[in-house]
Design a protein around this motif. Structure first.
Motif, PDB file in Angstrom:
ATOM      1  N   MET A  87       0.840  -1.184   0.000  1.00  0.00           N
ATOM      2  CA  MET A  87       0.000   0.000   0.000  1.00  0.00           C
ATOM      3  C   MET A  87       0.881   1.241   0.000  1.00  0.00           C
ATOM      4  N   LEU A  88       0.434   2.253  -0.712  1.00  0.00           N
ATOM      5  CA  LEU A  88       1.087   3.564  -0.712  1.00  0.00           C
ATOM      6  C   LEU A  88       0.093   4.574  -0.175  1.00  0.00           C
ATOM      7  N   ALA A  89       0.485   5.283   0.881  1.00  0.00           N
ATOM      8  CA  ALA A  89      -0.305   6.383   1.428  1.00  0.00           C
ATOM      9  C   ALA A  89       0.438   7.669   1.086  1.00  0.00           C
ATOM     10  N   ALA A  90      -0.153   8.488   0.216  1.00  0.00           N
ATOM     11  CA  ALA A  90       0.562   9.635  -0.354  1.00  0.00           C
ATOM     12  C   ALA A  90      -0.149  10.939  -0.031  1.00  0.00           C
ATOM     13  N   GLY A  91       0.658  11.969   0.229  1.00  0.00           N
ATOM     14  CA  GLY A  91       0.129  13.306   0.449  1.00  0.00           C
ATOM     15  C   GLY A  91       0.025  14.070  -0.860  1.00  0.00           C
ATOM     16  N   LEU A  92      -1.199  14.389  -1.277  1.00  0.00           N
ATOM     17  CA  LEU A  92      -1.465  15.192  -2.472  1.00  0.00           C
ATOM     18  C   LEU A  92      -2.179  16.459  -2.017  1.00  0.00           C
ATOM     19  N   ASP A  93      -1.435  17.551  -1.916  1.00  0.00           N
ATOM     20  CA  ASP A  93      -1.966  18.807  -1.362  1.00  0.00           C
ATOM     21  C   ASP A  93      -2.517  18.540   0.031  1.00  0.00           C
ATOM     22  N   ASP A  94      -3.812  18.770   0.262  1.00  0.00           N
ATOM     23  CA  ASP A  94      -4.366  18.565   1.606  1.00  0.00           C
ATOM     24  C   ASP A  94      -5.109  17.238   1.741  1.00  0.00           C
TER      25      ASP A  94
END
Length: 432
Positions: A87-94
């Motif tokens: 799994m990838l948990a990614a920050g995209l802006d907010d």
């Protein structure tokens, strides 16, 4: 390999966009992410997966996946295994955006074309070695080399999943998730952002479990203890707080005054590290940068996590921008804000083992140790540890801690036998 062959580190890859975050998917695969953001510069946003191999002289990387993220760059992320999938948990802006990364075997004919499976037909195209093979925007990618089983090769299905907004900053125009971490048991995620809040999310499902107003200003860094019972956070208010995961109450506020007259310091980064392989026995490391003087050193501090007082300190020339601790707790690495250098330490004593000067042309944006174990040793020349560094100079590099010399049990036994026999013969000749 002699360490002076690559004085600035081994170059694994040079990509076409600035890099901000890196994670190891396994001992043989790393994921890097970044991009040009929403600016219309033509610089892509997304993440790449590289497969690592060992040439006999150095570690090499081949891109096996590329996934675009539209007009938003991934500035922070974490990866973890859930069942049989990554799994990838990614920050995209907010937002916190989840991706599922699945491995599979794919048939190919003798010409290297991907054969149709039961659902979809994948079209491949020839690209440079540094570029990926892709068949669609859905995120299906394939290795260039064949699997040992025959006309098969390893493929990746990258699937976009649920997302949730994690930052609600109302001051100014900036609202960004700054950091995301996952607990060692994979049951919850923690995010921090510009609004100064720590938010704890249940996984799977991304149900919000807790919302803490942790800092008066934006959060710079967060980590979760190996036991999952503590969360540490650093904010631009120059506070470093430790929180109880269970009830959200503050367990401690760290205080450190370096012996530098007339110079104030800021907390910069934080990481927990296990001690002697026990997840319930851990310490905490923090980085500290001078505020008013570029001539003062940066500090690394090791904290006792029972009393939360400093146990050991070490200094590094200039300000620091990145911190990583190996999964077995043996090694620690820091990246320079000013010179692009990488330094590796023994975690227990904070004794420096290796400094790679000018590893990057500018500041280091991320560091990641490969997982300890045979898989990583196989692609790093049997090194004791290997850390990968990235920067906005678009380069991915790897730095090794050479294996310490050891004598096998058999060799030691033979030496003992030889010494005993020689002693017996010597005594016989002397009539003793």
């Amino acid at each position: 390999m002699p360490e002076d062959e690559n004085p600035t580190g081994e170059l694994l890859a040079k990509v076409s966009f600035p890099l901000y975050t890196i994670k190891a998917l396994s001992g043989q695969h790393i994921l890097v992410a970044g991009g040009g953001g929403s600016a219309k510069t033509g610089v892509a946003n997304g993440f790449q997966i590289f497969e690592l191999t060992y040439s006999g002289r150095q570690t090499e990387a081949e891109e096996v996946a590329w996934h675009e993220t539209g007009d938003r760059a991934i500035m922070n992320c974490t990866t973890f295994t859930h069942g049989r999938r990554e799994m990838l948990a990614a920050g995209l802006d907010d937002d916190l955006q989840m991706y599922q990364i699945s491995r599979k075997l794919v048939d190919e004919d003798n010409q290297g074309h991907v054969l149709p499976d039961e659902e979809k037909f994948a079209q491949t195209r020839k690209r440079r070695k540094s570029e990926s093979l892709s068949n669609s925007q859905e995120g299906r990618f394939f290795r260039k080399r064949r699997h040992p089983s025959g006309n098969m090769r390893i493929g990746f299905d990258i699937t976009k999943q649920e997302s949730v907004r994690t930052d609600f900053n109302s001051k100014g125009d900036d609202s960004f998730q700054k950091v995301v971490r996952v607990s060692l048991d994979r049951t919850f995620l923690v995010t921090g952002g510009c609004d100064g809040h720590l938010r704890i999310w249940k996984f799977p499902g991304l149900t919000k479990l807790r919302d803490l107003k942790a800092h008066a200003k934006e959060i710079d860094d967060v980590d979760i203890s190996p036991s999952g019972t503590r969360i540490v956070s650093i904010g631009k208010d120059n506070k470093c707080n430790v929180w109880n995961t269970k009830d959200g109450k503050k367990a401690a506020q760290l205080d450190f005054d370096p012996p530098q007259d007339g110079c104030k310091y800021m907390f910069k980064k934080c990481r927990f590290g296990i001690v002697e392989g026990d997840k319930n026995n851990f310490c905490l490391f923090t980085l500290h940068n001078p505020i008013s003087s570029s001539r003062k050193p940066g500090y690394i501090v090791k904290w006792n996590t029972t009393t939360y007082v400093p146990e050991k300190t070490a200094t590094v020339t200039g300000s620091l921008s990145a911190l990583a601790v190996s999964d077995d707790g043996r090694f620690l690495a820091v990246g320079s804000m000013e010179s692009g250098s990488v330094t590796i330490f023994i975690s227990y004593s904070l004794r420096p083992l290796k400094t790679v000067d000018s590893a990057h042309h500018t500041f280091v944006t991320g560091l990641e140790f490969l997982p300890s174990g045979e898989a990583a040793r196989a692609v790093t020349g049997n090194s004791d540890a290997s850390v990968v560094s990235i920067s906005v100079d678009n380069q991915v590099k790897i730095h090794h801690v050479a294996q310490r010399g050891t004598i096998s049990v058999l060799a030691a036994s033979l030496i003992v036998i030889v010494v005993m026999v020689a002693t017996f013969i010597g005594c016989s000749m002397l009539g003793l």
